[in-house]
Design a protein around this motif. Structure first.
Motif, PDB file in Angstrom:
ATOM      1  N   ASN A 164      -3.267  24.871 -21.950  1.00  0.00           N
ATOM      2  CA  ASN A 164      -3.366  25.681 -23.161  1.00  0.00           C
ATOM      3  C   ASN A 164      -2.952  24.848 -24.375  1.00  0.00           C
ATOM      4  OD1 ASN A 164      -0.589  25.525 -22.908  1.00  0.00           O
ATOM      5  ND2 ASN A 164      -0.362  27.594 -22.098  1.00  0.00           N
ATOM      6  N   GLN A 165      -2.939  25.498 -25.524  1.00  0.00           N
ATOM      7  CA  GLN A 165      -2.662  24.756 -26.767  1.00  0.00           C
ATOM      8  C   GLN A 165      -1.272  24.131 -26.756  1.00  0.00           C
ATOM      9  OE1 GLN A 165      -3.524  26.838 -30.441  1.00  0.00           O
ATOM     10  NE2 GLN A 165      -5.329  27.848 -29.559  1.00  0.00           N
ATOM     11  N   LEU A 166      -0.277  24.851 -26.203  1.00  0.00           N
ATOM     12  CA  LEU A 166       1.079  24.318 -26.163  1.00  0.00           C
ATOM     13  C   LEU A 166       1.135  23.040 -25.322  1.00  0.00           C
ATOM     14  CD1 LEU A 166       3.226  27.555 -25.645  1.00  0.00           C
ATOM     15  CD2 LEU A 166       2.651  26.396 -27.777  1.00  0.00           C
ATOM     16  N   PHE A 167       0.479  23.061 -24.169  1.00  0.00           N
ATOM     17  CA  PHE A 167       0.466  21.908 -23.274  1.00  0.00           C
ATOM     18  C   PHE A 167      -0.205  20.709 -23.936  1.00  0.00           C
ATOM     19  CE2 PHE A 167      -1.660  19.333 -20.032  1.00  0.00           C
ATOM     20  CZ  PHE A 167      -0.607  19.041 -19.172  1.00  0.00           C
ATOM     21  N   LEU A 168      -1.355  20.953 -24.564  1.00  0.00           N
ATOM     22  CA  LEU A 168      -2.095  19.853 -25.181  1.00  0.00           C
ATOM     23  C   LEU A 168      -1.348  19.272 -26.371  1.00  0.00           C
ATOM     24  CD1 LEU A 168      -5.720  21.313 -25.017  1.00  0.00           C
ATOM     25  CD2 LEU A 168      -4.712  19.542 -23.568  1.00  0.00           C
ATOM     26  N   GLU A 169      -0.689  20.149 -27.154  1.00  0.00           N
ATOM     27  CA  GLU A 169       0.074  19.660 -28.304  1.00  0.00           C
ATOM     28  C   GLU A 169       1.241  18.790 -27.852  1.00  0.00           C
ATOM     29  OE1 GLU A 169       1.218  23.060 -30.540  1.00  0.00           O
ATOM     30  OE2 GLU A 169      -0.830  23.550 -31.169  1.00  0.00           O
ATOM     31  N   GLU A 170       1.912  19.190 -26.791  1.00  0.00           N
ATOM     32  CA  GLU A 170       3.039  18.402 -26.292  1.00  0.00           C
ATOM     33  C   GLU A 170       2.569  17.052 -25.761  1.00  0.00           C
ATOM     34  OE1 GLU A 170       5.168  18.923 -22.360  1.00  0.00           O
ATOM     35  OE2 GLU A 170       6.670  19.756 -23.726  1.00  0.00           O
ATOM     36  N   ALA A 182     -17.462  40.922 -23.513  1.00  0.00           N
ATOM     37  CA  ALA A 182     -18.128  39.670 -23.872  1.00  0.00           C
ATOM     38  C   ALA A 182     -17.777  38.622 -22.819  1.00  0.00           C
ATOM     39  CB  ALA A 182     -17.702  39.236 -25.253  1.00  0.00           C
ATOM     40  N   GLY A 183     -18.104  37.392 -23.084  1.00  0.00           N
ATOM     41  CA  GLY A 183     -17.921  36.345 -22.091  1.00  0.00           C
ATOM     42  C   GLY A 183     -16.483  35.958 -21.851  1.00  0.00           C
ATOM     43  N   LEU A 184     -16.277  35.163 -20.806  1.00  0.00           N
ATOM     44  CA  LEU A 184     -14.958  34.665 -20.437  1.00  0.00           C
ATOM     45  C   LEU A 184     -14.458  33.680 -21.494  1.00  0.00           C
ATOM     46  CD1 LEU A 184     -12.729  34.337 -18.207  1.00  0.00           C
ATOM     47  CD2 LEU A 184     -14.103  32.431 -17.345  1.00  0.00           C
ATOM     48  N   LEU A 243      -9.893  31.292  -9.051  1.00  0.00           N
ATOM     49  CA  LEU A 243     -11.200  30.736  -9.381  1.00  0.00           C
ATOM     50  C   LEU A 243     -12.088  31.901  -9.829  1.00  0.00           C
ATOM     51  CD1 LEU A 243     -13.091  28.296  -9.450  1.00  0.00           C
ATOM     52  CD2 LEU A 243     -13.663  28.754  -7.058  1.00  0.00           C
ATOM     53  N   VAL A 244     -12.482  31.878 -11.097  1.00  0.00           N
ATOM     54  CA  VAL A 244     -13.227  32.998 -11.681  1.00  0.00           C
ATOM     55  C   VAL A 244     -14.703  32.881 -11.323  1.00  0.00           C
ATOM     56  CG1 VAL A 244     -13.724  34.266 -13.807  1.00  0.00           C
ATOM     57  CG2 VAL A 244     -11.557  33.012 -13.575  1.00  0.00           C
ATOM     58  N   VAL A 245     -15.287  33.993 -10.909  1.00  0.00           N
ATOM     59  CA  VAL A 245     -16.717  34.057 -10.613  1.00  0.00           C
ATOM     60  C   VAL A 245     -17.409  34.742 -11.782  1.00  0.00           C
ATOM     61  CG1 VAL A 245     -18.474  34.837  -8.980  1.00  0.00           C
ATOM     62  CG2 VAL A 245     -16.198  34.214  -8.153  1.00  0.00           C
ATOM     63  N   VAL A 246     -18.447  34.089 -12.333  1.00  0.00           N
ATOM     64  CA  VAL A 246     -19.138  34.628 -13.509  1.00  0.00           C
ATOM     65  C   VAL A 246     -20.628  34.768 -13.209  1.00  0.00           C
ATOM     66  CG1 VAL A 246     -17.477  33.664 -15.150  1.00  0.00           C
ATOM     67  CG2 VAL A 246     -19.461  32.309 -14.462  1.00  0.00           C
ATOM     68  N   SER A 270      -9.928  26.727 -20.506  1.00  0.00           N
ATOM     69  CA  SER A 270     -10.990  26.123 -19.695  1.00  0.00           C
ATOM     70  C   SER A 270     -10.722  26.307 -18.203  1.00  0.00           C
ATOM     71  CB  SER A 270     -11.118  24.639 -20.025  1.00  0.00           C
ATOM     72  OG  SER A 270      -9.862  23.996 -19.880  1.00  0.00           O
ATOM     73  N   PRO A 271     -10.648  27.559 -17.756  1.00  0.00           N
ATOM     74  CA  PRO A 271     -10.425  27.782 -16.319  1.00  0.00           C
ATOM     75  C   PRO A 271     -11.655  27.390 -15.517  1.00  0.00           C
ATOM     76  CG  PRO A 271     -10.910  29.860 -17.393  1.00  0.00           C
ATOM     77  CD  PRO A 271     -10.823  28.830 -18.479  1.00  0.00           C
ATOM     78  N   TYR A 272     -11.449  27.038 -14.271  1.00  0.00           N
ATOM     79  CA  TYR A 272     -12.570  26.691 -13.410  1.00  0.00           C
ATOM     80  C   TYR A 272     -13.339  27.954 -13.039  1.00  0.00           C
ATOM     81  CZ  TYR A 272     -10.522  22.065 -12.974  1.00  0.00           C
ATOM     82  OH  TYR A 272     -10.029  20.814 -13.249  1.00  0.00           O
ATOM     83  N   THR A 273     -14.658  27.872 -13.096  1.00  0.00           N
ATOM     84  CA  THR A 273     -15.513  29.016 -12.760  1.00  0.00           C
ATOM     85  C   THR A 273     -16.631  28.560 -11.832  1.00  0.00           C
ATOM     86  OG1 THR A 273     -16.986  28.656 -14.651  1.00  0.00           O
ATOM     87  CG2 THR A 273     -15.080  30.102 -15.002  1.00  0.00           C
ATOM     88  N   VAL A 274     -17.169  29.507 -11.092  1.00  0.00           N
ATOM     89  CA  VAL A 274     -18.353  29.251 -10.256  1.00  0.00           C
ATOM     90  C   VAL A 274     -19.331  30.408 -10.449  1.00  0.00           C
ATOM     91  CG1 VAL A 274     -17.220  27.870  -8.473  1.00  0.00           C
ATOM     92  CG2 VAL A 274     -17.237  30.366  -8.283  1.00  0.00           C
ATOM     93  N   PRO A 275     -20.613  30.160 -10.292  1.00  0.00           N
ATOM     94  CA  PRO A 275     -21.581  31.259 -10.353  1.00  0.00           C
ATOM     95  C   PRO A 275     -21.551  32.073  -9.068  1.00  0.00           C
ATOM     96  CG  PRO A 275     -22.699  29.194  -9.902  1.00  0.00           C
ATOM     97  CD  PRO A 275     -21.276  28.851 -10.157  1.00  0.00           C
ATOM     98  N   GLN A 276     -22.111  33.259  -9.129  1.00  0.00           N
ATOM     99  CA  GLN A 276     -22.102  34.149  -7.968  1.00  0.00           C
ATOM    100  C   GLN A 276     -22.825  33.549  -6.769  1.00  0.00           C
ATOM    101  OE1 GLN A 276     -22.785  38.492  -9.073  1.00  0.00           O
ATOM    102  NE2 GLN A 276     -23.707  37.451 -10.835  1.00  0.00           N
TER     103      GLN A 276
END
Length: 802
Positions: A100-106, A670-672, A766-769, A741-747
């Motif tokens: 996330n933003q905190l991690f990247l900023e650090e 709306a989208g993920l 793992l999010v399915v979209v 930017s979570p990892y996703t896979v199609p159905q």
């Protein structure tokens, strides 16, 4: 059923809080795959948060449903246990960093010098792990040597006294009472204080490194109970070894040092804060496990390979070098301290807790004709190992069903200790295998009914610690043992070791396995010597070594690491090839019948363990068929009251929430946009990171990653966070804290592809979209682990709170 099922677990606790310490929360279910997941038990309005997808059909075992409705809230006499179940009460670890933003900023603020400082800290931690693991091993060895020596001297003097004037039954009673008393103390502290300290701890550490959160497995209290328990188990005369638990001990030491604080002691030393996340902790625990093996066997390379083969599910090149460093430091520390203790400070002759002694290649060499014989011994070891595992499997099932109360577990441990002493005494009493005492290395020679100047050789096997018995079988000269003595000892010790493994005591199976194999291996060598008139097979010591390797390989099914451990422990590379052949054969033969002992116990505990590859026949399944639905989603800007209600909802108790873009007050999806964890939401609520509804542009209080690390690993329960009614109407912006930017896979992704992505990256969610990037489901560890290859093809395990 929840209170019943928890008795089956490694932790054995009848708690209402889960492993994160969230008191009052029930066991987390999958995303919607549990009782009440359809929404009938919810107090939330449909518009309060988004539900996406349909409820998946996961058939729970009918017997479990009946038990939940019929059994009263009390401990039953029998716990029904079905190996075709997968437990819902084990949660996963977050091995994937949330960028996330905190991690990247650090990370962007850290310059090259700071990165080098972090790397130096990693090496310092590995050195500390090695030193402390070596010191713990020294403590165990010295205390066991003194207490066991005292016990054996008392019993020996008593036997010598009553042999002359009669009344040996009193000696038997004394021996059995001493064993039972010592084991009772060791079993009580394990059963009543920290049940996860039972056994060797290798299955638990293997699960932890795989990504499964086992309650209390790396706590300081667990280490204390483990160390005290293994000392008492060995001194109590059980058929156990002190080497196996060193792996668990090293892992606990590594987990504690790498965090720079102790939650048990409530002390925070404000160091190593950067490593307070599951990913870093996992790597150090791998080093701790390797250091434990190294201290046990004096085998630093074997320790690294053990951690690679049996432990770590994730590996990289830099980790290998650090783990080897920790292993070498562990061995050197143990060697230095024990050498000083034994009075030869500059000799450094004690590299491990057990030293097999030098095998001289000239006296005990092997020829090409013996290779088929060694392979045959591997077959025997595989068959005997499979028999051992099968018997222990049924015994463990019996224990799960009937011996689930701590008091019964203590009684069983005392019974086994008394029976072990009785069997040993009776076999020594009945044996007439007398050997001359001159030049013997026997520590406590029992004369019994032998002539003056002779001792009973059966006593050298039973009347000693298992480690010393193994070395005696390896190195005693030919003719030291009668074949009948070895045959009877092998038979009795096989069943005693099988009965002992799984007791509620801290103990390992390495040394008993080596002792059984060394006994029948030496017997095999004596038989060959008789058959060939003592030509090239005169010394049975090398056959004792091969038999030990075959038996241990047949039980635990280790190959690469065990080959190197045996080579390092014997100090002879010459035996590398035959040992490798023996171990490979034992594994192949054993796997044909049943799986290895550690994998079997992991399966019996219904742990969602993910192997290296998906089942080979699973290409017909897709992400749509294995995913969990419906999924609880959050909007990017969400109402605080909605977040509190979701986290407080015990019927689902999800740990990861997809974040979607949606306008407040509407249900249109709306989208993920990202993924946020329960632990992160709890920290946000605790620090009141929200703004009033009327002024969304108000600058919120800036949080840093330090706030999240301070709460790690025991995040506070949602019930402990007070949110007023006015605060419930405020809004919370998740943009800065979610992983965008979570990892996703199609159905349509196949199960093997989903499995490979999930397993290789150490994911928890793992999010399915669909093709519009809208969330349709979520894949978790349990969704993948419930598919396995059975004897009749691909089978699906039921999910239940067992």
């Amino acid at each position: 059923m929840a209170n019943v099922a928890k008795k089956v677990s490694w932790s054995g606790r009848d708690r209402d809080d889960d492993e994160d310490g969230r008191a009052g929360e029930t066991t987390p279910l999958l995303n919607g795959t549990g009782p009440g997941a359809a929404g009938s038990a919810r107090q939330l309005t449909p518009s309060s948060f988004l539900r996406i997808g349909q409820l998946s059909n996961v058939d729970l075992n009918e017997d479990i449903h009946e038990l939940e409705t019929e059994l009263p809230r009390q401990r039953p006499n029998e716990i029904p246990h079905n190996e075709k179940l997968l437990s819902l009460k084990y949660e996963s670890l977050d091995y994937d960093n949330s960028e996330n933003q905190l991690f990247l900023e650090e990370e962007r603020r850290i310059n090259h010098a700071a990165f080098r400082t972090v790397e130096i800290k990693r090496w310092v931690i590995c050195a500390m792990i090695g030193i402390l693991t070596g010191l713990v091993a020294c403590f165990i060895d010295i205390v066991v040597e003194n207490l066991a020596g005292l016990k054996y001297r008392v019993v020996k003097d008593n036997i010598d006294k009553f042999t002359a004037k009669g009344g040996l039954s009193f000696s038997l009673l004394l021996w059995a009472t001493l064993n039972a008393s010592v084991v009772m103390v060791g079993s009580v502290i394990v059963a009543f204080i920290e049940p996860v300290a039972a056994g060797s701890g290798i299955p638990q550490i293997k699960c932890y490194l795989n990504g499964v959160k086992i309650p209390h497995v790396v706590r300081l209290k667990t280490l204390v109970i483990k160390v005290c328990g293994v000392i008492l188990s060995v001194v109590g005369g059980l058929a156990v070894g002190k080497e196996g638990p060193m792996i668990h001990s090293g892992s606990v030491i590594a987990a504690g040092i790498s965090q720079g604080r102790s939650t048990s002691l409530k002390r925070d030393f404000k160091i190593f804060e950067y490593f307070r996340r599951d990913t870093e902790k996992r790597d150090f625990v791998s080093a701790g496990a390797a250091a434990g093996v190294s201290a046990a066997f004096g085998a630093p390379v074997g320790g690294v390979l053990f951690s690679l083969e049996e432990g770590a599910s994730f590996w990289n090149q830099f980790l290998t070098w650090r783990i080897f460093f920790a292993s070498m430091i562990s061995t050197f520390t143990l060697n230095s301290v024990l050498s000083v203790y034994h009075g030869n400070a500059w000799d450094l002759s004690s590299p491990g807790l057990i030293n097999f002694g030098r095998f001289d290649s000239e006296k005990m060499g092997y020829t090409i004709q013996e290779i088929p014989i060694f392979i045959f011994m591997g077959v025997v070891g595989g068959i005997l190992g499979a028999l051992f595992n099968a018997l222990n499997y049924w015994l463990t099932m019996f224990r799960i069903r009937y011996i689930h109360r701590p008091c019964l577990q203590v009684v069983e441990a005392m019974l086994v200790a008394a029976v072990t002493a009785t069997v040993g005494f009776v076999m020594i009493y009945c044996s007439r295998d007398c050997q001359p005492i001159q030049g013997s290395s026997v520590a406590y020679p029992l004369q019994l009914f032998c002539a003056d100047g002779e001792y009973n050789s059966m006593a050298t096997a039973f009347f000693n610690t298992p480690e010393k018995s193994v070395v005696n079988l390896f190195h005693d000269p030919p003719g030291s043992y009668n074949p009948m003595t070895l045959g009877m000892f092998t038979l009795m010790y096989f069943f005693l070791a099988c009965w002992t493994y799984g007791l509620t005591v801290s103990a390992g199976v390495f040394i008993p396995s080596l002792l059984i194999g060394a006994a029948w291996g030496r017997l095999f060598g004596i038989s060959l010597s008789y058959l060939t008139k003592g030509s090239i097979w005169a010394d049975p010591g090398k056959y004792a070594l091969m038999g030990a390797a075959a038996q241990l390989g047949g039980i635990v099914r280790m190959t690469l690491s065990l080959t190197v451990i045996m080579m390092e422990a014997t100090g002879n590379v010459t035996y590398g090839f035959p040992i490798m052949l023996v171990l490979m054969t034992a594994k192949i033969v054993g796997d044909y019948f049943v799986e290895g002992l550690y994998d079997m116990h992991i399966q019996l505990q219904s742990v969602p363990f993910l192997h290296w590859e998906a089942p080979v026949t699973s290409h017909s399944l897709t992400a749509r068929e294995v995913m969990s639905t419906p999924v609880t989603c959050l909007r990017r800007i969400e109402r605080v009251g909605t977040v509190v209600d979701i986290l407080s909802d015990t019927s689902s108790n999800h740990n990861g929430f997809p974040v979607v873009e949606s306008n407040p007050g509407t249900t249109q999806v709306a989208g993920l946009r990202g993924l946020i964890l329960r632990s992160q939401l709890i920290v946000l609520l605790k620090h009141k990171v929200f703004v009033e509804r009327a002024n969304l542009n108000l600058v919120q209080r800036r949080l840093k990653l330090k706030d999240f690390r301070d709460a790690y690993p025991r995040f506070p329960p949602i019930q402990s966070i007070h949110v007023s009614q006015d605060e419930r109407d405020c809004m919370i912006d998740l943009s800065e804290f979610m992983n965008p930017s979570p990892y996703t896979v199609p159905q349509e992704a196949s199960l093997p592809r989903v499995f490979k992505l999930f397993r290789a990256l150490g994911l928890r969610h793992l999010v399915v979209v669909d093709n519009r990037n809208e969330v349709v489901g979520m894949v978790t560890r349990k969704d993948l682990a419930r598919y396995r290859l059975g004897k009749e093809g691909l089978e699906e395990l039921s999910l239940a709170q067992t």
